[in-house]
Design an enzyme around this catalytic site. Structure first.
Site, PDB file in Angstrom:
ATOM      1  N   ASP A  99       0.871  -1.166   0.000  1.00  0.00           N
ATOM      2  CA  ASP A  99       0.000   0.000   0.000  1.00  0.00           C
ATOM      3  C   ASP A  99       0.906   1.212   0.000  1.00  0.00           C
ATOM      4  O   ASP A  99       1.490   1.572   1.024  1.00  0.00           O
ATOM      5  CB  ASP A  99      -0.906  -0.006   1.233  1.00  0.00           C
ATOM      6  CG  ASP A  99      -1.790   1.232   1.325  1.00  0.00           C
ATOM      7  OD1 ASP A  99      -1.696   2.104   0.432  1.00  0.00           O
ATOM      8  OD2 ASP A  99      -2.552   1.343   2.299  1.00  0.00           O
ATOM      9  N   ASN A 126       4.078   4.644 -11.240  1.00  0.00           N
ATOM     10  CA  ASN A 126       2.930   4.499 -12.121  1.00  0.00           C
ATOM     11  C   ASN A 126       1.611   4.415 -11.365  1.00  0.00           C
ATOM     12  O   ASN A 126       0.563   4.755 -11.902  1.00  0.00           O
ATOM     13  CB  ASN A 126       3.124   3.235 -12.982  1.00  0.00           C
ATOM     14  CG  ASN A 126       1.868   2.819 -13.708  1.00  0.00           C
ATOM     15  OD1 ASN A 126       1.421   3.479 -14.640  1.00  0.00           O
ATOM     16  ND2 ASN A 126       1.265   1.719 -13.267  1.00  0.00           N
ATOM     17  N   TYR A 193      -7.552  14.849  -9.625  1.00  0.00           N
ATOM     18  CA  TYR A 193      -6.543  14.215 -10.468  1.00  0.00           C
ATOM     19  C   TYR A 193      -5.534  15.245 -10.965  1.00  0.00           C
ATOM     20  O   TYR A 193      -4.316  15.029 -10.893  1.00  0.00           O
ATOM     21  CB  TYR A 193      -7.227  13.526 -11.648  1.00  0.00           C
ATOM     22  CG  TYR A 193      -6.323  12.581 -12.405  1.00  0.00           C
ATOM     23  CD1 TYR A 193      -5.836  11.423 -11.797  1.00  0.00           C
ATOM     24  CD2 TYR A 193      -5.974  12.823 -13.724  1.00  0.00           C
ATOM     25  CE1 TYR A 193      -5.016  10.542 -12.492  1.00  0.00           C
ATOM     26  CE2 TYR A 193      -5.153  11.952 -14.427  1.00  0.00           C
ATOM     27  CZ  TYR A 193      -4.681  10.815 -13.801  1.00  0.00           C
ATOM     28  OH  TYR A 193      -3.853   9.946 -14.484  1.00  0.00           O
ATOM     29  N   LYS A 197      -1.553  15.296  -9.932  1.00  0.00           N
ATOM     30  CA  LYS A 197      -0.544  15.062 -10.953  1.00  0.00           C
ATOM     31  C   LYS A 197       0.354  16.281 -11.167  1.00  0.00           C
ATOM     32  O   LYS A 197       1.507  16.149 -11.590  1.00  0.00           O
ATOM     33  CB  LYS A 197      -1.211  14.641 -12.269  1.00  0.00           C
ATOM     34  CG  LYS A 197      -1.846  13.257 -12.192  1.00  0.00           C
ATOM     35  CD  LYS A 197      -0.807  12.195 -11.845  1.00  0.00           C
ATOM     36  CE  LYS A 197      -1.373  10.802 -11.859  1.00  0.00           C
ATOM     37  NZ  LYS A 197      -0.342   9.752 -11.610  1.00  0.00           N
ATOM     38  N   VAL A 224      -4.322   6.233 -23.257  1.00  0.00           N
ATOM     39  CA  VAL A 224      -4.342   4.794 -23.528  1.00  0.00           C
ATOM     40  C   VAL A 224      -5.620   4.235 -22.927  1.00  0.00           C
ATOM     41  O   VAL A 224      -6.040   4.640 -21.846  1.00  0.00           O
ATOM     42  CB  VAL A 224      -3.113   4.100 -22.907  1.00  0.00           C
ATOM     43  CG1 VAL A 224      -3.107   2.609 -23.240  1.00  0.00           C
ATOM     44  CG2 VAL A 224      -1.826   4.759 -23.396  1.00  0.00           C
TER      45      VAL A 224
END
Length: 303
Positions: A99, A126, A193, A197, A224
């Site tokens: 985690d 990632n 988000y 980021k 993707v």
């Protein structure tokens, strides 16, 4: 969004003369110039999505000594490890359920890496979540904060421990951290988000400024089609996992020709040979970093 062409974001965010949506020769991880022979690579979020389909296969194809597979699901990690064993039997895998938002769990991960390999050479940040999708007024505050916690604190904890685990202050290392175009471009409803980021993008800028032996790059993966792709972006999701994985290996290459990108933002669609040709321009104008679009400084007002 429904009236935009499928290549809208590739063109709108284009920085190099040439762009790509699939693997091309310069980023082919099987070529000798991109070899990861003898290197230990940590991939977080390795159980699915880009971790399982892009980064793990690409670093395996580059001949890494070992890939440390990190995610919360032990069963899914085992499936990825089995796939690597079949496709690249000479590449070791180490499954470490973790985690990443838990300091103890992350410390245990790096204790395991130290036990097996001494230290890792490459880190691919990632892992992340994308689910608090709503305007700030309406978003669930718990989901919003959970997204920031995992995406920011998780990336920080893994990066922090990775840097601490390097055996000497001069040990070379590579970090590739996933970011997004929403880090600098506003998409209403994606505040959690985008902000998370942006934070990890800036984290790479700090690492690059503080650790000259570490190349740390923020990589926007393009679009993707993965488990995290929301419906509104589906028709734009034509970038392949192989493209993203190949660019990740290229950025983590041990050739110094791309080290100038440390602390900067790179999009997987951009042509890497073009980036190298643009090196002097990027450095002179300090491009691909966050900045305020204004001229600042008292000297501009001095007579």
């Amino acid at each position: 969004m429904e009236n935009l062409p499928p290549d809208h974001f590739v063109k709108a965010q284009q920085f190099t003369p040439n762009v790509h949506r699939d693997l091309y020769p310069a980023i082919d991880p099987t070529q000798s110039s991109l070899s990861q022979k003898g290197k230990v690579v940590i991939v977080t979020g390795a159980s699915q999505g880009l971790g399982a389909r892009a980064f793990v296969p690409s670093f395996a194809a580059a001949g890494a000594k070992a890939i440390v597979l990190v995610a919360r699901s032990a069963d899914k990690l085992k499936e990825v490890a089995d796939t690597v064993a079949k496709s690249h039997p000479n590449v070791e895998t180490l499954v470490v359920p973790t985690d990443i938002a838990n300091p103890t769990s992350v410390a245990d991960l790096f204790n395991k890496v130290k036990e097996y390999y001494g230290h890792a050479d490459v880190l691919v940040n990632n892992a992340g979540i994308f689910k608090a999708i709503a305007p700030i007024k309406d978003v669930d505050q718990h989901a919003w904060w959970e997204e920031l916690t995992l995406n920011i604190r998780g990336t920080f904890l893994v990066t922090h421990n990775f840097l601490k685990s390097l055996p000497s202050p001069d040990t070379p290392a590579k970090i590739v951290t996933l970011t997004t175009g929403a880090a600098y471009e506003i998409f209403p409803g994606l505040s959690a988000y985008g902000l998370s980021k942006l934070a990890v993008f800036e984290l790479m800028t700090y690492v690059a400024a503080e650790k000259f032996n570490v190349v740390a790059v923020a990589l926007h993966q393009g679009i993707v089609d993965t488990e995290m792709t929301v419906d509104v972006f589906k028709r734009f999701a034509l970038d392949t996992p192989e493209l993203v994985g190949g660019v990740g290996v290229w950025l983590a290459s041990w050739e110094q020709s791309r080290d100038f990108l440390s602390g900067r933002f790179v999009t997987a669609n951009w042509d890497v040979d073009d980036l190298v040709k643009m090196k002097e321009q990027i450095l002179e104008w300090n491009l691909l970093k966050m900045n305020i679009n204004a001229k600042l400084g008292a000297e501009q007002f001095e007579k």
